[in-house]
Design an enzyme around this catalytic site. Sequence first.
Site, PDB file in Angstrom:
ATOM      1  N   THR A 226       0.874  -1.179   0.000  1.00  0.00           N
ATOM      2  CA  THR A 226       0.000   0.000   0.000  1.00  0.00           C
ATOM      3  C   THR A 226       0.904   1.220   0.000  1.00  0.00           C
ATOM      4  O   THR A 226       1.982   1.192   0.603  1.00  0.00           O
ATOM      5  CB  THR A 226      -0.853  -0.018   1.281  1.00  0.00           C
TER       6      THR A 226
ATOM      7  N   ARG B  61     -14.979  -6.107   0.088  1.00  0.00           N
ATOM      8  CA  ARG B  61     -14.377  -5.656   1.363  1.00  0.00           C
ATOM      9  C   ARG B  61     -13.680  -4.303   1.173  1.00  0.00           C
ATOM     10  O   ARG B  61     -13.004  -4.068   0.196  1.00  0.00           O
ATOM     11  CB  ARG B  61     -13.367  -6.705   1.820  1.00  0.00           C
TER      12      ARG B  61
ATOM     13  N   GLY C 268      -1.235  -1.528   6.670  1.00  0.00           N
ATOM     14  CA  GLY C 268      -1.266  -2.690   7.556  1.00  0.00           C
ATOM     15  C   GLY C 268      -2.637  -3.348   7.500  1.00  0.00           C
ATOM     16  O   GLY C 268      -3.401  -3.147   6.553  1.00  0.00           O
TER      17      GLY C 268
ATOM     18  N   GLY D 278      -6.037  -3.596   7.762  1.00  0.00           N
ATOM     19  CA  GLY D 278      -6.974  -2.485   7.787  1.00  0.00           C
ATOM     20  C   GLY D 278      -8.071  -2.561   8.825  1.00  0.00           C
ATOM     21  O   GLY D 278      -8.512  -1.535   9.357  1.00  0.00           O
TER      22      GLY D 278
END
Length: 339
Positions: free
Chosen positions: A195, A223, A247, A249
């Site tokens: 990310t 999701r 990380g 989420g």
Amino acid sequence: MKNFIFALPIVSLLAGCSAAKTEEAAVKENNREYVIVVHGGAGVLSGLENDSVMTKRYYDALDSALHIGQEVMEATGDGPSVVRKVINYFEDCPLFNAGKGATVTSAGTFELDASIMEGKDLTAGAVAGVKHVKHPIDAAWAVKTQTPHVLLAGEGADVFAAEQGLETVDNMYFVTPKTMKWVEEFKALSKKNGTVGCVVLDKQGNLTAGTSTGGMLKKQWGRVGDSPVIGAGTYADNDGCAVSCTGHGEYFIRHAVAYNMNARMKWGHQTLDQAAHEILFGELSREAGNGGLIAVDRNGNFTMTFNTEGMFRGYLYKDKASGETTSDVGIGELLRSEK
Ligand code: ASP
């Protein structure tokens, strides 16, 4: 090629004993004309640090992102422009889990999330679950600037982005040789990290934060993680700080990590370093929630903190008095210059 993977069950075991690393400016008023901090995901390194070819690729990519940010900052002085261009670069770079190179859902498809927020007026925009926007961060910016809303999701967000004239692609544009095997099998047990995020103190003294992601590997389709949720994965407030998280989420949403950082600083008078430590090593580690964050405040202090083995990260700042820029990047516990 070694993957930078995040094996969730293993990471859970590692949470209590993994390496901690924080870098923060020592002084409060540090006379910085601007500061740019980036991350490219946090997780388990899986031997990456011993792979000199891949390490160099990541260092080079982080350096490039910072230098793109510097060029835009020198030309415009404008935080949102810097954040967008830096994240556009990451979204085009297949090394990271954003845009091309994004991880896949359990259905073998790509669903991307992104958000951006400005600290000067608390305006924000985000998209969740988009499948066709080439640069989700630009769609998030369009939501912020062209609609009265904060978050658009799914098909409506894709249609909106196309109507805004943003470049759209077939969903399989996002695939890379690395993610192809997951698309074909989608039975891998590990999560691809990467990310991306960028936080900036700009020449006008304003803060901006942005985050873009493909989410977590094998996430259930539909999701939505923390990255497009303002207050969870992204937040910016000139009276507090600008934050971008990475990380697992679900933990970052439940602990409202980005806003939590801001509140601890703004009202709890904690430093960025203290706030990040208490959240990541207290609140999150207690529940085996893993990840990291970057944050910067209006005085030019910044932190890059993670409770995982590593986090792709880097910073660049310009000193007002000398006009000199200082920059460094890191993957594991140590930054490149510390090795
Ligand atoms: N935070 C992202 C999510 O949960 C994933 C990541 O940062 O690796 O969607």
